[in-house]
Design a protein around this motif. Structure first.
Motif, PDB file in Angstrom:
ATOM      1  N   ARG A 226       0.831  -1.210   0.000  1.00 40.89           N
ATOM      2  CA  ARG A 226       0.000   0.000   0.000  1.00 40.89           C
ATOM      3  C   ARG A 226       0.864   1.258   0.000  1.00 40.89           C
ATOM      4  O   ARG A 226       0.543   2.255  -0.659  1.00 40.89           O
ATOM      5  N   THR A 227       1.984   1.214   0.718  1.00 41.39           N
ATOM      6  CA  THR A 227       2.845   2.399   0.839  1.00 41.39           C
ATOM      7  C   THR A 227       4.002   2.397  -0.158  1.00 41.39           C
ATOM      8  O   THR A 227       4.812   3.326  -0.166  1.00 41.39           O
ATOM      9  N   LEU A 228       4.091   1.375  -0.999  1.00 44.15           N
ATOM     10  CA  LEU A 228       5.202   1.276  -1.941  1.00 44.15           C
ATOM     11  C   LEU A 228       5.310   2.488  -2.868  1.00 44.15           C
ATOM     12  O   LEU A 228       6.430   2.947  -3.147  1.00 44.15           O
ATOM     13  N   PRO A 229       4.203   3.047  -3.379  1.00 42.84           N
ATOM     14  CA  PRO A 229       4.335   4.234  -4.236  1.00 42.84           C
ATOM     15  C   PRO A 229       5.077   5.389  -3.579  1.00 42.84           C
ATOM     16  O   PRO A 229       5.710   6.199  -4.266  1.00 42.84           O
ATOM     17  N   GLU A 230       5.033   5.477  -2.264  1.00 42.77           N
ATOM     18  CA  GLU A 230       5.725   6.554  -1.556  1.00 42.77           C
ATOM     19  C   GLU A 230       7.239   6.401  -1.642  1.00 42.77           C
ATOM     20  O   GLU A 230       7.970   7.363  -1.416  1.00 42.77           O
ATOM     21  N   ARG A 231       7.699   5.193  -1.957  1.00 43.79           N
ATOM     22  CA  ARG A 231       9.142   4.929  -2.019  1.00 43.79           C
ATOM     23  C   ARG A 231       9.602   4.708  -3.452  1.00 43.79           C
ATOM     24  O   ARG A 231      10.666   4.130  -3.699  1.00 43.79           O
ATOM     25  N   ALA A 232       8.827   5.157  -4.416  1.00 39.99           N
ATOM     26  CA  ALA A 232       9.123   4.924  -5.830  1.00 39.99           C
ATOM     27  C   ALA A 232      10.324   5.749  -6.296  1.00 39.99           C
ATOM     28  O   ALA A 232      10.628   6.806  -5.725  1.00 39.99           O
ATOM     29  N   PRO A 233      11.018   5.294  -7.338  1.00 40.88           N
ATOM     30  CA  PRO A 233      12.105   6.094  -7.928  1.00 40.88           C
ATOM     31  C   PRO A 233      11.586   7.459  -8.374  1.00 40.88           C
ATOM     32  O   PRO A 233      10.430   7.605  -8.784  1.00 40.88           O
ATOM     33  N   ASP A 234      12.439   8.451  -8.318  1.00 42.32           N
ATOM     34  CA  ASP A 234      12.031   9.829  -8.594  1.00 42.32           C
ATOM     35  C   ASP A 234      11.476  10.020 -10.000  1.00 42.32           C
ATOM     36  O   ASP A 234      10.589  10.845 -10.213  1.00 42.32           O
ATOM     37  N   ASP A 235      11.986   9.266 -10.982  1.00 41.04           N
ATOM     38  CA  ASP A 235      11.553   9.488 -12.359  1.00 41.04           C
ATOM     39  C   ASP A 235      10.353   8.633 -12.758  1.00 41.04           C
ATOM     40  O   ASP A 235       9.968   8.627 -13.925  1.00 41.04           O
ATOM     41  N   LEU A 236       9.751   7.945 -11.806  1.00 41.43           N
ATOM     42  CA  LEU A 236       8.555   7.160 -12.095  1.00 41.43           C
ATOM     43  C   LEU A 236       7.335   8.054 -11.898  1.00 41.43           C
ATOM     44  O   LEU A 236       6.997   8.432 -10.783  1.00 41.43           O
ATOM     45  N   GLU A 237       6.681   8.418 -13.003  1.00 44.41           N
ATOM     46  CA  GLU A 237       5.600   9.397 -12.953  1.00 44.41           C
ATOM     47  C   GLU A 237       4.320   8.865 -12.320  1.00 44.41           C
ATOM     48  O   GLU A 237       3.567   9.619 -11.713  1.00 44.41           O
ATOM     49  N   ASP A 238       4.051   7.579 -12.483  1.00 42.47           N
ATOM     50  CA  ASP A 238       2.800   7.013 -11.984  1.00 42.47           C
ATOM     51  C   ASP A 238       3.074   5.741 -11.185  1.00 42.47           C
ATOM     52  O   ASP A 238       2.788   4.634 -11.647  1.00 42.47           O
ATOM     53  N   PRO A 239       3.612   5.873  -9.962  1.00 42.04           N
ATOM     54  CA  PRO A 239       3.934   4.672  -9.184  1.00 42.04           C
ATOM     55  C   PRO A 239       2.705   3.843  -8.829  1.00 42.04           C
ATOM     56  O   PRO A 239       2.761   2.617  -8.836  1.00 42.04           O
ATOM     57  N   GLU A 240       1.586   4.518  -8.531  1.00 40.59           N
ATOM     58  CA  GLU A 240       0.367   3.764  -8.213  1.00 40.59           C
ATOM     59  C   GLU A 240      -0.073   2.929  -9.408  1.00 40.59           C
ATOM     60  O   GLU A 240      -0.457   1.767  -9.265  1.00 40.59           O
ATOM     61  N   GLY A 241       0.018   3.507 -10.608  1.00 40.69           N
ATOM     62  CA  GLY A 241      -0.353   2.783 -11.809  1.00 40.69           C
ATOM     63  C   GLY A 241       0.592   1.629 -12.098  1.00 40.69           C
ATOM     64  O   GLY A 241       0.162   0.584 -12.611  1.00 40.69           O
ATOM     65  N   THR A 242       1.868   1.800 -11.772  1.00 38.03           N
ATOM     66  CA  THR A 242       2.837   0.731 -11.988  1.00 38.03           C
ATOM     67  C   THR A 242       2.563  -0.455 -11.071  1.00 38.03           C
ATOM     68  O   THR A 242       2.616  -1.613 -11.498  1.00 38.03           O
ATOM     69  N   VAL A 243       2.267  -0.160  -9.803  1.00 38.57           N
ATOM     70  CA  VAL A 243       1.914  -1.232  -8.865  1.00 38.57           C
ATOM     71  C   VAL A 243       0.660  -1.949  -9.337  1.00 38.57           C
ATOM     72  O   VAL A 243       0.579  -3.186  -9.310  1.00 38.57           O
ATOM     73  N   GLU A 244      -0.314  -1.186  -9.805  1.00 32.27           N
ATOM     74  CA  GLU A 244      -1.554  -1.795 -10.273  1.00 32.27           C
ATOM     75  C   GLU A 244      -1.316  -2.631 -11.533  1.00 32.27           C
ATOM     76  O   GLU A 244      -1.916  -3.699 -11.705  1.00 32.27           O
TER      77      GLU A 244
END
Length: 406
Positions: free
Chosen positions: A334-352
């Motif tokens: 659930r909290t992984l998007p908060e720790r995403a690489p800086d250049d990843l524009e849509d971390p929530e979408g990537t996890v999904e």
């Protein structure tokens, strides 16, 4: 791989330092001079493969190498270096892009800052189903599809002069193997556990245990001498390292497993004739399928079938222990998007997207009947594969390898 190449082990060891120095001096990609615009017109070339695991894992690679050699008429052959004899696991990325080896086995946990996307995505592994063989096959297929179709992962490797061939995941989950019984939160508290990498640290700590960093080759002695109390393990680790000789309690608790990346020097790849690249690309599924059979299914079956002969006790996980781990894993996702690489524009979408790919493969596998509990039964010959893998392999071909061909 030709028989003559297989007999060069002693010579390779003697030449290793000389070769490294020559590569550094010339600055040439892999030290190769690749000629011709087709397999027919190119001069013969020998590619070097490096792996930190033991030669007992060589079967899938050798099947790939033999296919490439046969289909190129001997124009492409391979030398192989096992057990980190030429490049250690922690140095593989530098070794491949620097041309010390042309191909190798890359482990993301060794490079959290240099390869942030693969390090970050390794923290999604708890999504995999724990049931065998469904979860193992889901992880193999889903992990490769995600990595081979993710633009940031491709860019990450390409920027480092690396070509990604495919990924593989050696087990459904890591489990816990200990010298003494550890199957409750009380028994787990304070136990020192060798982890599979930083991606497991939080899971270990959530159970009150202490993660310990220890090279793979030192796990056996660490358990034997009491440096660690437990290790995360699977069939491959238990058998290849002989851990079942020193740790007799195996707990079926679903720690996250890891994904390995088979990589190649991008300059060498780009300079090969187009038809040579196509032959290598076609053969990569032979390698992938071999890993599933030999490093996944067979070793899992051998662990369960032969473990009893080694006096290993297999424990079903305590419900409270499992629930504590799964609660941590879901919160970490659930909290992984908060720790995403800086250049990843849509971390929530990537996890999904990762979740969806894994869910799609679960559905495909269920439709093929791989969720049948009978498939988890130990065959009379644990070294055989009695599961019909043809439907899975055909789906992998159409959904992954055909889609990502050059």
């Amino acid at each position: 791989m030709s028989r003559s190449n297989r007999n060069r082990v002693a010579r390779r060891a003697a030449l290793a330092l000389t070769m490294i120095g020559a590569l550094a001096a010339t600055g040439c990609s892999g030290g190769h001079r690749i000629t011709g615009d087709s397999v027919e017109t190119m001069e013969p070339i020998t590619l070097r493969y490096g792996d930190y695991t033991t030669v007992s894992s060589a079967g899938p690679f050798r099947a790939f190498a033999e296919q490439v050699e046969e289909e190129t008429g001997g124009k492409i052959t391979f030398d192989e270096y096992w057990g980190g004899s030429l490049v250690k696991g922690a140095d593989m990325a530098q070794g491949v892009r620097g041309g010390i080896v042309d191909m190798g086995m890359f482990t993301p946990s060794y490079y959290p800052s240099e390869f942030p996307m693969t390090d970050w995505t390794s923290q999604m592994a708890s999504v995999v189903e724990p049931e065998y063989p469904l979860g193992m096959m889901q992880a193999f297929a889903g992990g490769s599809e995600f990595a081979l179709t993710d633009p940031l992962i491709e860019e990450q490797f390409s920027d480092q002069d690396i070509k990604l061939l495919f990924t593989w995941t050696p087990s459904t989950n890591y489990h816990l193997v200990c010298k003494d019984p550890v199957n409750s939160l009380e028994e787990a508290r304070g136990k020192r556990v060798r982890s599979g990498g930083a991606f497991n640290y939080g899971e270990i700590e959530a159970l009150g245990m202490v993660p310990v960093t220890l090279p793979t080759g030192e796990i056996y002695e660490g358990l034997q001498r009491g440096v660690i109390d437990c290790s995360l393990a699977n069939g491959k680790i238990m058998i290849a390292l002989g851990l079942w000789e020193v740790a007799k309690h195996y707990v079926d608790i679903p720690f996250s497993s890891y994904t390995q990346y088979v990589i190649m020097n991008k300059d060498v790849w780009d300079e090969l004739p187009e038809d040579a690249r196509q032959i290598i690309d076609d053969a990569r599924q032979t390698w992938f399928d071999g890993y599933l059979r030999e490093e996944g299914i067979v070793l899992h079956q051998r662990l369960l079938a032969e473990g009893a002969d080694k006096s290993v006790s297999f424990h079903d996980v305590d419900p409270e222990l499992k629930a504590t781990l799964e609660t941590y894993q879901e919160e970490a996702l659930r909290t992984l998007p908060e720790r995403a690489p800086d250049d990843l524009e849509d971390p929530e979408g990537t996890v999904e997207r990762y979740r969806q790919i894994m869910a799609d493969w679960k559905t495909r596998l269920e439709d093929m009947g791989y969720d049948d509990p009978a498939l988890a039964e130990i065959p009379e010959d644990p070294k055989s594969v009695q599961i019909d893998l043809a439907p899975f392999e055909q789906s992998v071909r159409s959904e992954i390898f055909d889609r990502t061909a050059p």
